[in-house]
Design an enzyme around this catalytic site. Structure first.
Site: not given
Ligand code: GLP
Length: 260
Positions: A66, A135, A137, A142
């Site tokens: 992403d 949440d 995702h 989302e």
């Molecule tokens: C972000 C990314 C995701 C990631 C998520 C969790 O928004 N787009 O790919 O898995 O948040 O992030 P973290 O690993 O820092 O908790």
């Protein structure tokens, strides 16, 4: 779906083992790379093994999940730059071997379709590293995302923008509203998905991911339909799993020869 409950460094080692074995068997493997803090331990372990001469990414390729829309190309928090900093520049990927969605594309629809085509042309993703949002995702899909979605533009929730504000000096207003993300069907096309989650903030999302009903409200639940998913969680992220004892005993009894 296999669930492994262990300390974060052990989880990172397991994921690195799977990637090391994949690269040994298929040096041209295609890796799906994720941003976020969750995979950082995996990347550090891969760098250690690369520096020790145990593995090479020289023939491998990568696709990121992403990207934020509209961040300048030199912005340190653009996911292109984040993934370069965290893994790509630290190992021996060939120049141009790792691609990501183009958050500055003038024609977003065409650009997203080209990204999908590039993944297919590369032979598809062999192993996708994933985190999960609080949440539920995955990527930036989302709640409410189509379970059949492909790479496209999405609007971030306030919860995700709040979660990610820490990367923008704590100022939620600096977090972009839009992103491009591989769709849930794109992620489902990977041959092996390795999802890592740590900390109690992820416990509810992990519970739904593993034990909840498959629903667009908890996008990661689509992975229950995938034939090869490894869910790597520390005891805190496993804190709401009803089947935690079963997962622990299953892993303890796992045959030696069986990797992730
Ligand atoms: C972000 C990314 C995701 C990631 C998520 C969790 O928004 N787009 O790919 O898995 O948040 O992030 P973290 O690993 O820092 O908790």
């Amino acid at each position: 779906m296999e669930v492994v409950i262990a300390a974060p460094d052990e989880l990172a080692g397991l994921a690195a083992d799977a990637i090391e074995q994949l690269l040994a068997a298929k040096p041209t493997a295609v890796l799906g790379l994720a941003t976020g803090s969750s995979p950082l331990g995996i990347y550090d372990e891969l760098v250690r093994r690369y520096e020790a001469g145990r593995l090479s990414f020289a023939q491998a390729r990568g696709f990121t999940l992403d990207e934020y829309v509209g961040l300048p190309a030199d912005h340190p928090e653009s996911y292109r730059n984040v993934i370069d900093r965290e893994i790509v520049s630290r190992v021996d990927f060939a120049p141009g071997a790792v691609r990501g969605p183009d958050g500055l594309a003038a024609d977003v629809v065409t650009s997203c379709a080209e990204y999908e085509a590039a993944i297919v042309a590369a032979g598809g993703v062999d192993l996708q590293i994933l985190g999960i949002g609080s949440d539920g995702h995955i990527g930036f899909n989302e709640p409410g995302s189509s379970l059949a979605s492909r790479t496209r533009i999405k609007t971030l929730t306030e919860q995700t923008r709040g979660d990610n504000a820490r990367f923008f000096g704590g100022d939620i207003d600096l977090v972009p509203r839009h992103c491009l993300t591989q769709g849930l069907a794109t992620i489902m096309s990977a041959r092996h998905v390795v999802l890592i989650a740590t900390g109690y903030a992820k416990a509810e999302a992990v519970h739904h991911l593993v034990e909840g009903s498959v629903s667009a409200m908890w996008p990661g639940t689509v992975l229950q339909h995938h034939p090869h998913v490894s869910v790597l969680v520390d005891p805190a992220a496993a804190g709401r799993l009803q089947l935690a004892d079963y997962f622990r005993s299953t892993y303890a009894a796992k045959p030696e020869w069986q990797g992730l």
